[in-house]
Design a protein around this motif. Structure first.
Motif, PDB file in Angstrom:
ATOM      1  N   HIS A 185      41.773   2.861 -62.429  1.00 28.89           N
ATOM      2  CA  HIS A 185      42.111   1.663 -63.198  1.00 28.89           C
ATOM      3  C   HIS A 185      43.528   1.781 -63.748  1.00 28.89           C
ATOM      4  CE1 HIS A 185      37.719   1.197 -63.404  1.00 28.89           C
ATOM      5  NE2 HIS A 185      37.956  -0.065 -63.648  1.00 28.89           N
ATOM      6  N   SER A 190      39.288   0.315 -52.847  1.00 32.55           N
ATOM      7  CA  SER A 190      39.574  -0.766 -53.792  1.00 32.55           C
ATOM      8  C   SER A 190      41.046  -1.116 -53.636  1.00 32.55           C
ATOM      9  CB  SER A 190      39.275  -0.327 -55.227  1.00 32.55           C
ATOM     10  OG  SER A 190      37.914  -0.043 -55.401  1.00 32.55           O
ATOM     11  N   ALA A 215      34.505  -2.790 -62.170  1.00 32.64           N
ATOM     12  CA  ALA A 215      34.135  -2.688 -63.584  1.00 32.64           C
ATOM     13  C   ALA A 215      33.569  -1.308 -63.902  1.00 32.64           C
ATOM     14  CB  ALA A 215      33.136  -3.771 -63.946  1.00 32.64           C
ATOM     15  N   ASP A 216      32.761  -0.773 -62.999  1.00 32.78           N
ATOM     16  CA  ASP A 216      32.202   0.570 -63.191  1.00 32.78           C
ATOM     17  C   ASP A 216      31.699   1.097 -61.849  1.00 32.78           C
ATOM     18  OD1 ASP A 216      29.453  -0.268 -62.718  1.00 32.78           O
ATOM     19  OD2 ASP A 216      29.443  -1.058 -64.745  1.00 32.78           O
ATOM     20  N   SER A 270      42.723  -3.741 -54.330  1.00 38.12           N
ATOM     21  CA  SER A 270      43.337  -4.690 -55.259  1.00 38.12           C
ATOM     22  C   SER A 270      42.772  -4.513 -56.663  1.00 38.12           C
ATOM     23  CB  SER A 270      43.118  -6.115 -54.749  1.00 38.12           C
ATOM     24  OG  SER A 270      43.857  -7.034 -55.510  1.00 38.12           O
ATOM     25  N   SER A 271      41.847  -5.363 -57.058  1.00 32.36           N
ATOM     26  CA  SER A 271      41.305  -5.314 -58.420  1.00 32.36           C
ATOM     27  C   SER A 271      40.398  -4.117 -58.622  1.00 32.36           C
ATOM     28  CB  SER A 271      40.515  -6.592 -58.715  1.00 32.36           C
ATOM     29  OG  SER A 271      41.364  -7.704 -58.645  1.00 32.36           O
ATOM     30  N   ALA A 272      40.399  -3.617 -59.857  1.00 32.99           N
ATOM     31  CA  ALA A 272      39.555  -2.482 -60.215  1.00 32.99           C
ATOM     32  C   ALA A 272      38.103  -2.913 -60.314  1.00 32.99           C
ATOM     33  CB  ALA A 272      40.009  -1.891 -61.546  1.00 32.99           C
ATOM     34  N   GLY A 302      45.619  -1.226 -65.625  1.00 30.66           N
ATOM     35  CA  GLY A 302      45.546  -2.658 -65.939  1.00 30.66           C
ATOM     36  C   GLY A 302      44.327  -3.237 -65.250  1.00 30.66           C
ATOM     37  N   HIS A 303      44.502  -4.362 -64.564  1.00 35.33           N
ATOM     38  CA  HIS A 303      43.366  -4.924 -63.823  1.00 35.33           C
ATOM     39  C   HIS A 303      43.343  -4.464 -62.364  1.00 35.33           C
ATOM     40  CE1 HIS A 303      46.502  -7.907 -62.879  1.00 35.33           C
ATOM     41  NE2 HIS A 303      45.811  -8.164 -61.796  1.00 35.33           N
ATOM     42  N   PHE A 304      44.293  -3.615 -61.998  1.00 35.55           N
ATOM     43  CA  PHE A 304      44.335  -3.107 -60.623  1.00 35.55           C
ATOM     44  C   PHE A 304      43.507  -1.832 -60.470  1.00 35.55           C
ATOM     45  CE2 PHE A 304      48.357  -5.491 -60.824  1.00 35.55           C
ATOM     46  CZ  PHE A 304      48.121  -6.375 -59.778  1.00 35.55           C
ATOM     47  N   ALA A 305      43.166  -1.535 -59.248  1.00 35.15           N
ATOM     48  CA  ALA A 305      42.380  -0.334 -58.927  1.00 35.15           C
ATOM     49  C   ALA A 305      43.321   0.848 -58.724  1.00 35.15           C
ATOM     50  CB  ALA A 305      41.541  -0.574 -57.679  1.00 35.15           C
TER      51      ALA A 305
END
Length: 91
Positions: free
Chosen positions: A54, A20, A26-27, A22-24, A56-59
């Motif tokens: 996780h 991952s 969701a599950d 960039s962005s995390a 913030g919104h980053f992975a």
């Protein structure tokens, strides 16, 4: 001259590493589904240590995502890292 360089197609038994960069996610269900699909194609699948982190919104933390990317870069050339991580200071 063809400017597009295409890597060889994946074949049964090849190793795929899920990261991952960039962005995390969701599950973990999405990750598990992707893993099952790839394994169903006969590929070996490994999950990077920080794939489900996780911050913030980053992975995960930039340093952790960079560490995953660098580990993968030592074993494969099929990586498209996040431009945000590429700006991270060298280790």
């Amino acid at each position: 001259m063809n400017a597009n360089i295409m890597p060889p197609a994946l074949k049964e038994g090849d190793l795929v590493v899920i990261i991952s960069p960039s962005s995390a996610l969701a599950d973990g269900e999405l990750l598990d589904g992707a893993k099952r699909t790839l394994e169903g194609w006969g590929l070996r699948v490994r999950i990077a240590p920080h794939a489900l982190d996780h911050v913030g919104h980053f992975a995960g933390k930039d340093a952790d995502r960079l560490a995953d990317d660098l580990k993968i870069l030592t074993s494969t050339v099929r990586l498209g890292p996040s431009p945000r991580i590429l700006e991270f200071p060298p280790l």
